[in-house]
Design an enzyme around this catalytic site. Structure first.
Site, short mmCIF file in Angstrom:
data_model
loop_
_atom_site.label_atom_id
_atom_site.label_comp_id
_atom_site.label_asym_id
_atom_site.label_seq_id
_atom_site.Cartn_x
_atom_site.Cartn_y
_atom_site.Cartn_z
N LYS A 103 0.86 -1.20 0.00
CA LYS A 103 0.00 0.00 0.00
C LYS A 103 0.88 1.23 0.00
CE LYS A 103 -4.46 0.80 0.12
NZ LYS A 103 -5.50 -0.07 -0.47
N THR A 187 -15.19 -4.15 -7.93
CA THR A 187 -15.32 -4.39 -6.49
C THR A 187 -16.77 -4.75 -6.14
OG1 THR A 187 -13.47 -2.92 -6.06
CG2 THR A 187 -14.96 -3.33 -4.22
P1 NAD Z 1 -15.61 6.54 -3.01
O1 NAD Z 1 -14.84 7.68 -2.49
O2 NAD Z 1 -16.01 6.49 -4.43
O3 NAD Z 1 -16.95 6.35 -2.15
C1 NAD Z 1 -17.00 6.45 -0.76
C2 NAD Z 1 -18.39 6.98 -0.40
O4 NAD Z 1 -18.52 6.96 1.02
C3 NAD Z 1 -18.63 8.42 -0.86
O5 NAD Z 1 -19.90 8.50 -1.44
C4 NAD Z 1 -18.59 9.22 0.45
O6 NAD Z 1 -19.39 10.37 0.38
C5 NAD Z 1 -19.16 8.18 1.40
N1 NAD Z 1 -18.89 8.47 2.80
C6 NAD Z 1 -17.79 9.04 3.37
N2 NAD Z 1 -17.98 9.18 4.69
C7 NAD Z 1 -19.21 8.69 4.96
C8 NAD Z 1 -19.97 8.54 6.14
N3 NAD Z 1 -19.50 8.93 7.32
N4 NAD Z 1 -21.20 7.98 6.04
C9 NAD Z 1 -21.68 7.58 4.86
N5 NAD Z 1 -21.01 7.68 3.70
C10 NAD Z 1 -19.79 8.23 3.76
O7 NAD Z 1 -14.76 5.24 -2.61
P2 NAD Z 1 -14.92 3.74 -3.12
O8 NAD Z 1 -13.88 3.50 -4.14
O9 NAD Z 1 -16.34 3.44 -3.42
O10 NAD Z 1 -14.47 2.96 -1.80
C11 NAD Z 1 -15.34 2.79 -0.72
C12 NAD Z 1 -14.71 1.82 0.28
O11 NAD Z 1 -14.46 0.60 -0.40
C13 NAD Z 1 -13.36 2.29 0.84
O12 NAD Z 1 -13.26 1.78 2.16
C14 NAD Z 1 -12.36 1.57 -0.03
O13 NAD Z 1 -11.10 1.38 0.62
C15 NAD Z 1 -13.09 0.25 -0.24
N6 NAD Z 1 -12.64 -0.47 -1.43
C16 NAD Z 1 -12.82 0.09 -2.67
C17 NAD Z 1 -12.35 -0.59 -3.78
C18 NAD Z 1 -12.57 -0.03 -5.16
O14 NAD Z 1 -12.15 -0.69 -6.12
N7 NAD Z 1 -13.21 1.11 -5.33
C19 NAD Z 1 -11.72 -1.83 -3.62
C20 NAD Z 1 -11.58 -2.38 -2.36
C21 NAD Z 1 -12.05 -1.68 -1.25
#
Ligand code: NAD
Length: 409
Positions: A103, A187
């Site tokens: 990471k 994902t």
């Molecule tokens: P993103 O930034 O596109 O979406 C995150 C969402 O969470 C946003 O809509 C944001 O407004 C919302 N958010 C933030 N704080 C919040 C709260 N307190 N309550 C409710 N909603 C809240 O990110 P993403 O890529 O969709 O990733 C989301 C999660 O999934 C992260 O933990 C990331 O590490 C994990 N993840 C993502 C991927 C990927 O490929 N995108 C892969 C593995 C893990």
């Protein structure tokens, strides 16, 4: 040992208790193999210079080159980067990918930088960490606040440094630069396939109600997939607030509203949609709760409020170990992050393979390969959980640990 990492490691230690292995072997993963900490200095558009802390952690390469995203956030710390790199180690082992875990992170609020400053930052990151990364050593990808454009700048900088086209050094690139089809929704789609395999046994039938915390990339795609499979998405949230609609939200219209206004709450007021407090989302009446926002969202203080019988973890570490215990005692089944959100790294692996072969696959092929992989590992973890009478999280770590130990000679 630092706090987040210590907490994350308890899950590996718990898994070790279910295996007949020498417990001292676990000491290998008590701290990372290599973490590089650097200062990134970039020239701003006004001619001044700014300096940022940056890290790249290669947590463990027992099973292959390390793999993991690069995060830009003002709260990034060495502890966070190392914890996420540990999770990647477990995730790649769960999915039987020929990778270890890594990471990276930069302590920065990227919204304060212009596009040209962001480009200089991405290129500087690669100049500083060029000796750490490499297609056979450590392969970065996007994470929070980094995207395809960031990866394009980084891959281009790496090519300039080594003097040759090296697309397999970074995944999550634009399609035109060697990116894979199917990465955008990988994902969510991976989680959807895991859920599909277990849904019947978990009592989830068509029409089951779903609440999605975090309507971002992962959250909006899973909402779409679940809606088209006949689930009713009754509530969603983002960082600005939450909305609910007992009759089921129209996800296409919701996506359009979010696109227009930048949040989900602007959708309230139409077609029976009302606003609720953001922290009420987890206690909405539903059968399935999808966690797709941030870490530690369900903790000892709110775990008792969860109404759903099944939780799908698309976010990394959204449930604390204390909350895990409470949910287990209440009979709530958790589909754990290292399995449920692994679709992203699986398609990243597909990208790396395609870059090395110079042979690019159709979207149908990507979906079929992803489905096969997710279902195979989910079925093995499900069987292990039943056999040992342990949670799916325990079983996923048992599955990962067996593979990690097997690779030690
Ligand atoms: P993103 O930034 O596109 O979406 C995150 C969402 O969470 C946003 O809509 C944001 O407004 C919302 N958010 C933030 N704080 C919040 C709260 N307190 N309550 C409710 N909603 C809240 O990110 P993403 O890529 O969709 O990733 C989301 C999660 O999934 C992260 O933990 C990331 O590490 C994990 N993840 C993502 C991927 C990927 O490929 N995108 C892969 C593995 C893990």
């Amino acid at each position: 040992m630092t706090r987040k990492l210590k907490k994350a490691l308890t899950r590996l230690v718990d898994a070790g208790k279910h295996l007949n292995i020498d417990p001292t072997i676990l000491k290998k993963w008590e701290f990372p193999q290599e973490t590089t900490h650097a200062r990134l200095t970039i020239r701003m558009d006004d001619g001044s210079h700014k300096h940022f802390r940056a890290w790249r952690c290669r947590y463990d390469d027992t099973r292959g080159p390390t793999k993991g995203g690069i995060r830009y956030h003002q709260s990034v710390t060495a502890d966070e980067v190392e914890t996420l790199a540990f999770l990647m180690t477990a995730k790649c082992a769960v999915m039987n990918l020929p990778f270890g875990g890594g990471k990276g992170g930069v302590q920065i609020d990227p919204s304060c930088l212009s596009k040209t400053e962001l480009e200089r930052l991405a290129r500087r990151y690669v100049q500083i960490f060029a000796k750490v990364i490499g297609p056979n050593r450590d392969i970065p990808a996007p994470d929070v606040n980094t995207n395809k454009m960031t990866m394009a700048w980084m891959a281009n900088e790496y090519d300039s440094i080594v003097g040759e086209w090296t697309p397999a050094v970074i995944t999550g690139k634009p399609i035109s630069l060697g990116g894979s089809l199917g990465r955008d929704d990988a994902t969510a789609r991976g989680g959807y396939y895991v859920l599909g395999l277990m849904a019947k046994d978990l009592g989830l039938i068509p029409g089951a109600r779903v609440a999605v915390q975090g309507f971002g990339n992962a959250g909006s795609y899973i909402a779409q997939l679940l809606e088209s499979a006949g689930y009713k998405v009754v509530a969603v949230s983002d960082s600005k607030g939450a909305i609910c609609c007992p009759a089921g939200l129209d996800i296409k219209k919701l996506n359009a509203a979010k696109e227009r206004n930048g949040n989900v709450t602007s959708f309230a007021g139409s077609d029976g949609v009302s606003r609720i407090a953001a922290d009420e989302l987890i206690s909405v009446d539903c059968e399935l709760l999808v966690l797709a926002a941030l870490e530690d969202m369900i903790h000892a203080g709110n775990a008792a409020n969860v109404k759903a019988s099944v939780i799908l973890e698309l976010a990394n570490s959204p449930i604390t170990p204390e909350a895990d215990e409470i949910l287990k005692n209440r009979g709530v089944v958790v589909l754990p992050d290292i399995l449920a959100n692994a679709g992203g790294v699986v398609v990243s692996y597909f990208e790396w393979v395609q870059n090395r072969q110079g042979d690019y696959w159709s979207i149908e092929d990507i979906h079929a390969r992803l489905k096969t992989k997710m279902e195979a590992e989910a079925a093995a973890i499900w069987a292990c959980a039943k056999d040992k009478n342990i949670t799916l999280r325990n079983a996923a770590y048992v599955h990962a640990l067996l593979r990690l130990v097997d690779a030690i000679y």
